[in-house]
Enzyme design. Structure first.
Site, short mmCIF file in Angstrom:
data_model
loop_
_atom_site.label_atom_id
_atom_site.label_comp_id
_atom_site.label_asym_id
_atom_site.label_seq_id
_atom_site.Cartn_x
_atom_site.Cartn_y
_atom_site.Cartn_z
N LEU A 18 51.14 -12.09 10.94
CA LEU A 18 50.38 -10.92 10.51
C LEU A 18 50.36 -9.87 11.61
O LEU A 18 50.53 -8.66 11.34
CB LEU A 18 48.96 -11.32 10.13
CG LEU A 18 48.05 -10.18 9.67
CD1 LEU A 18 48.63 -9.46 8.46
CD2 LEU A 18 46.64 -10.69 9.36
N ASP A 601 33.09 -7.19 34.56
CA ASP A 601 32.98 -6.83 33.15
C ASP A 601 32.12 -7.83 32.39
O ASP A 601 32.32 -9.05 32.51
CB ASP A 601 34.36 -6.79 32.49
CG ASP A 601 35.17 -5.58 32.92
OD1 ASP A 601 34.56 -4.59 33.34
OD2 ASP A 601 36.41 -5.63 32.82
N GLU A 607 26.83 -9.94 22.71
CA GLU A 607 27.37 -10.88 21.73
C GLU A 607 26.74 -12.26 21.85
O GLU A 607 26.55 -12.96 20.85
CB GLU A 607 28.88 -10.97 21.94
CG GLU A 607 29.62 -12.01 21.14
CD GLU A 607 31.05 -12.13 21.62
OE1 GLU A 607 31.52 -13.27 21.77
OE2 GLU A 607 31.69 -11.09 21.84
N HIS A 643 31.04 -3.33 32.62
CA HIS A 643 31.49 -2.65 31.40
C HIS A 643 31.04 -3.46 30.19
O HIS A 643 31.12 -4.69 30.17
CB HIS A 643 33.02 -2.51 31.38
CG HIS A 643 33.53 -1.99 30.07
ND1 HIS A 643 33.29 -0.70 29.65
CD2 HIS A 643 34.25 -2.58 29.09
CE1 HIS A 643 33.85 -0.52 28.46
NE2 HIS A 643 34.43 -1.64 28.10
N HIS A 696 41.12 2.26 20.83
CA HIS A 696 41.64 1.32 19.84
C HIS A 696 42.37 2.03 18.71
O HIS A 696 42.55 1.47 17.62
CB HIS A 696 40.52 0.45 19.28
CG HIS A 696 39.98 -0.52 20.29
ND1 HIS A 696 38.82 -0.28 21.00
CD2 HIS A 696 40.47 -1.69 20.75
CE1 HIS A 696 38.62 -1.29 21.83
NE2 HIS A 696 39.59 -2.16 21.70
#
Length: 770
Positions: A18, A601, A607, A643, A696
């Site tokens: 994919l 970072d 999350e 970051h 992105h």
């Protein structure tokens, strides 16, 4: 008979088909028909694997060319009006514009401004490293059944002779996952339900027996209005006549468990890995005529299951509920690699501990057969405890850690003076996040080195040439704080994992992060330590090429933890603190080598936050401490950066401030700088660099667009605190795109510096006049 199924399957394919098909199509090398043909082959292969493993249903609706939430945006006909799509624009073209934005020429052709050409905002899917595209709503949003893709995939599976379970994101979760302006998203529920009902009726008319409808927000702390909306909404959907399996995952339901049990659905799926106690409760509370789907195989981690123990846990439920008990994974298998069998280089001692996607299918099927008495009475147990997973030296060092190890010597205000005296930076300093384009030459050199056809000296020289090129490009562009470009790194986590004790890395353990972007999460299987310096050679070489400061680039302990598959035989906090000590050693060595700016970072800090607020403090206490331990080796004159990206930070700003990083850079462009408003309200004390453009997407914004973004930032954050940078690392972009975008960024910065200088001069003139 005990039925078994899954909530979703990995999309990428055995050889990442994919990914390569998408990127070929985006480069214009293959037509949409070829991309769709690859997608059909992958779906057929995935369904065949599920059926061969003995699952009773194949999952249809879990596959997406980019993102399943984006699939729903098109299915439900709510593409944002700002894209101004032509009536005859092909569906796939619209799909990728929403995902990736419009490139400059395409944006100009449609008359789009910067925001109209920008991609949908992207953020983390609950507490995973998967990124979804955020739906956009306003008071004028309308819904309609607007895509045939789901129904076509159902027909594909049926034509192949499969028994289908269709999948949808539930209407309340879909609204919750979106963002709105000037209105409450719940105001849209009634008009949305009409379309869901039409979709369910259509699926039922195709002869599909079950529809899995995912409502993961039932595991959150929901406002009363959202909780109250569930029952009337599902009574409305029940009229479609479809058998609905309500799927919840990632979190305990707690106060929402009784609500879920009384909804008018035909079955309920419980994540019995995150909430094992709720499986028995649901077995008692859910009416006996409804299916209870037990998610007892871990869909988020890679450790083999103790099937004998799990059988003992669910056998009483089978006795109580009979064939109304189903067996499944806790959540979609999207979050684990496809097949352990492809890992020929992993030692058998480690492989014996692991189960990837296909192995989890076998575990699910084996448990179902065992419950029916058609499998061996004694199933495999978990591997015995292994003494090699403990390192006494690591454990003793952590136990002896001084309380002040997580503190810098002086507060930020004093450090800032020392750092500016050393670095001599201009107002609005410009920098990048770390990585530069990973070119074909870099990848070839890395592959040749791994294959043994390029020796260590040849590889080191190749990487030095790439570092020299990256530094020269930044010097020419006029950036203020440089990076070495990370040419030597395959991935920001895997690179460190390869050189840390306690980690194992795979060759083919790919997991989708978003679109065509995939990662190979390392496996933390034993105590973590740093045997040797990791980055010092590269950072020192880069610094030798420039009189400007060059950042040392490290991945933080929480991100190393979150983006790995973590051992389950000790608390995550202990493992995180072990990693922090390893990174601390690297900070100390970079400092000794003369590196004045070190970036640690932590994009995964948010999350890792538990989905329930009652658990936040415990997590944030050790996560913040882990970062501070890593940074604590730095003297006051060393500027520590961090970051963060693609997450909602406003609700953890006290914890972000507690990190005490001298500079934080954040993703902000897709949200149109909205994230900064929270930092301003909080009065964030340290320096901050909001990303002024989205990396992105191939789109290169003009400098005027970046000036507008910077002016918006300067309107809420004091200019003296502001840095200027892209949203994220540049490894996925080409040099052509990178060079153009950074040139515009530097140009925009100089324009704003000049404007601020003029304003300052104008303010000073009346004072001189007096």
């Amino acid at each position: 008979m005990t039925r078994c199924h899954i909530l979703g399957f990995p999309r990428l394919g055995k050889n990442r088909e994919l990914k390569f098909a998408l990127e070929s199509h985006w480069r214009g090398q293959t037509a949409a028909t070829e991309l769709e043909a690859t997608a059909r082959r992958l779906r057929a292969s995935h369904w065949a694997l599920q059926r061969a493993a003995g699952l009773d249903y194949v999952s249809v609706g879990d596959f997406a060319l980019y993102d399943h939430v984006l699939n729903h945006i098109q299915l439900l006909g709510c593409e944002p009006a700002r894209f101004a799509f032509a009536p005859d624009a092909p569906e796939l073209e619209r799909y990728f514009i929403m995902a990736r934005g419009r490139a400059g020429e395409d944006a100009a052709a449609c008359g789009c401004d910067g925001h109209s050409g920008a991609a949908l905002e992207m953020t983390k899917w609950f507490d995973t490293n998967y990124h979804y595209l955020v739906p956009e709503f306003d008071a004028d949003t309308q819904f309609r059944l607007a895509s045939e893709r789901l129904f076509g995939e159902i027909a594909e599976a049926q034509a192949l002779g499969h028994r289908v379970k269709a999948q949808l994101i539930g209407p309340l979760s879909f609204l919750w996952l979106g963002k709105s302006h000037g209105m409450e998203r719940l105001e849209l529920l009634e008009r949305l339900l009409a379309v869901y009902r039409a979709i369910l009726s259509r699926i039922r008319g195709m002869g599909v027996e079950w529809v899995q409808i995912d409502e993961p927000i039932l595991g959150l702390d929901l406002p009363p209005a959202w909780r109250a909306a569930f029952e009337p909404a599902y009574h409305h959907l029940a009229a479609a006549g479809a058998s609905l399996l309500l799927a919840t995952y990632f979190s305990p339901l707690r106060e929402n468990l009784t609500l879920a049990c009384r909804l008018p659905v035909a079955g309920l799926h419980i994540d019995a890995v995150r909430a094992p106690e709720e499986l028995a409760q649901a077995a008692d509370w859910l009416p006996l005529n409804k299916v209870l789907s037990a998610g007892i195989i871990d869909g988020r981690n890679v450790w083999t299951s103790d099937l004998d123990r799990l059988l003992g846990n669910v056998a009483p439920l089978k006795a109580k509920r009979g064939d109304k008990l189903w067996v499944s994974a806790s959540c979609s298998l999207l979050h684990v690699p496809l097949d352990l069998g492809a890992e020929t280089a992993l030692g058998e001692d480690i492989k014996s501990l692991l189960a990837f996607g296909l192995q989890k299918l076998d575990e699910i099927s084996t448990l179902a057969r065992a419950l029916d008495g058609t499998a061996a009475p004694h199933l495999p147990a978990a591997p015995a405890p292994d003494g090699r997973r403990q390192d006494p030296a690591v454990q003793e060092r952590l136990a002896r850690l001084a309380p002040e190890a997580d503190r810098r010597a002086s507060p930020y205000a004093l450090r800032q003076v020392l750092q500016q005296a050393r670095l001599k930076l201009p107002p609005l300093p410009t920098t990048t996040i770390g990585s530069f384009p990973q070119t074909a030459d870099i990848r070839r050199a890395r592959a040749a080195h791994k294959a043994g056809t390029l020796d260590d000296a040849g590889y080191r020289q190749a990487m030095r040439e790439e570092i020299r090129h990256a530094v020269a490009e930044q010097e020419a562009l006029g950036l203020d704080v440089l990076v070495h470009g990370e040419a030597e790194r395959n991935d920001m986590v895997e690179y460190f994992a390869e050189q840390l004790q306690g980690f194992a890395v795979t060759r083919n353990g790919w997991v989708q992060s978003y679109g065509s972007r995939c990662v190979k999460p390392p496996i933390i299987w034993s105590d973590v330590a740093r045997p040797l310096p990791i980055t010092v050679e590269w950072a020192s070489y880069a610094q030798s090429l420039s009189r400007k400061p060059v950042k040392g680039m490290l991945t933080g302990p929480v991100t190393m933890l979150q983006w790995s598959f973590v051992r389950d035989d000790q608390p995550r906090a202990i493992t995180g603190l072990q990693i922090a000590l390893a990174i601390r050693d690297e900070v100390a060595d970079l400092q000794r080598a003369g590196i004045a700016v070190i970036q640690i970072d932590e994009p995964a800090l948010r999350e890792g936050l538990p989905l329930r607020r009652s658990e936040w403090n415990e997590y944030l206490d050790w996560a913040v401490r882990a970062f501070r331990i890593a940074a604590g080796a730095a003297d006051d004159a060393i500027q520590i950066h961090t970051h963060m990206c693609y997450a909602e930070f406003n609700d953890i700003l006290p914890a972000i401030a507690a990190l005490d990083a001298d500079v934080i850079t954040i993703e902000a462009s897709r949200s149109n700088m909205e994230l900064l408003e929270g930092f301003a309200r909080f009065s964030y004390p340290n320096a901050i660099g909001p990303g002024v453009y989205d990396i992105h997407t191939p789109r290169v914004p003009e400098s005027a667009e970046m000036v507008a973004a910077l002016e918006k930032a300067a309107g809420v954050i004091a200019p003296a605190q502001l840095w200027v940078n892209p949203d994220c690392g540049l490894k996925t972009r080409s040099w052509e795109e990178t060079r153009a975008a950074l040139a515009h960024m530097v140009e925009a910065t100089r324009a704003l510096r000049a404007k601020l200088a003029i304003e300052k001069e104008e303010e000073a003139q009346p004072a001189r006049g007096r």
